[in-house]
Motif scaffolding. Structure first.
Motif, PDB file in Angstrom:
ATOM      1  N   LEU A  11     -40.171 -43.239   1.436  1.00 42.89           N
ATOM      2  CA  LEU A  11     -40.599 -42.171   0.526  1.00 42.89           C
ATOM      3  C   LEU A  11     -41.866 -41.492   1.025  1.00 42.89           C
ATOM      4  N   ILE A  12     -42.804 -42.274   1.546  1.00 42.69           N
ATOM      5  CA  ILE A  12     -44.033 -41.696   2.092  1.00 42.69           C
ATOM      6  C   ILE A  12     -43.717 -40.843   3.320  1.00 42.69           C
ATOM      7  N   ALA A  13     -42.823 -41.318   4.175  1.00 42.11           N
ATOM      8  CA  ALA A  13     -42.432 -40.546   5.356  1.00 42.11           C
ATOM      9  C   ALA A  13     -41.769 -39.232   4.949  1.00 42.11           C
ATOM     10  N   VAL A  37     -43.118 -35.402   5.811  1.00 38.53           N
ATOM     11  CA  VAL A  37     -42.264 -34.383   6.430  1.00 38.53           C
ATOM     12  C   VAL A  37     -42.222 -33.126   5.572  1.00 38.53           C
ATOM     13  N   LEU A  38     -42.095 -33.273   4.276  1.00 39.64           N
ATOM     14  CA  LEU A  38     -42.067 -32.101   3.392  1.00 39.64           C
ATOM     15  C   LEU A  38     -43.386 -31.329   3.424  1.00 39.64           C
ATOM     16  N   ILE A  39     -44.501 -32.040   3.456  1.00 41.47           N
ATOM     17  CA  ILE A  39     -45.807 -31.375   3.545  1.00 41.47           C
ATOM     18  C   ILE A  39     -45.934 -30.644   4.874  1.00 41.47           C
ATOM     19  N   ALA A  40     -45.477 -31.274   5.961  1.00 37.29           N
ATOM     20  CA  ALA A  40     -45.540 -30.630   7.278  1.00 37.29           C
ATOM     21  C   ALA A  40     -44.679 -29.371   7.304  1.00 37.29           C
TER      22      ALA A  40
END
Length: 65
Positions: free
Chosen positions: A46-48, A52-55
Motif C-alpha cells: 500500500l505504501i509503494a 507511485v501515485l504521488i510520483a
C-alpha cells in the motif's frame, strides 16, 4: 489482527480453536473481516502504491497536463 494469537476471555483457550460459543463467534467475525476488500494486501504494498501515485501526480503536474 489475526485470531491465531488471541485468547478467549470466556474459556481462556486460543480463539482459533473455537472451544466455546464466544470463541466461535469471534473467530467467524475475524474471518469475515480478513476476507474483505484488499485484505490480502500488505502495508508495504500500500505504501509503494501511494508513492507511485504521488510520483505520477508530480510528473503530470510538472508537464502541465
Amino acid at each position: 489482527m489475526t485470531y491465531d494469537r488471541l485468547v478467549c476471555a470466556n474459556c481462556a483457550a486460543p480463539v482459533n480453536e473455537g472451544r466455546c460459543p464466544v470463541c466461535r463467534a469471534s473467530r467467524e467475525r475475524l474471518q469475515q473481516q480478513q476476507s474483505g476488500f484488499m485484505a490480502g494486501v500488505s502495508p508495504v504494498a500500500l505504501i509503494a502504491l501511494l508513492v507511485v501515485l504521488i510520483a505520477l501526480t508530480a510528473i503530470l503536474a510538472h508537464q502541465g497536463v
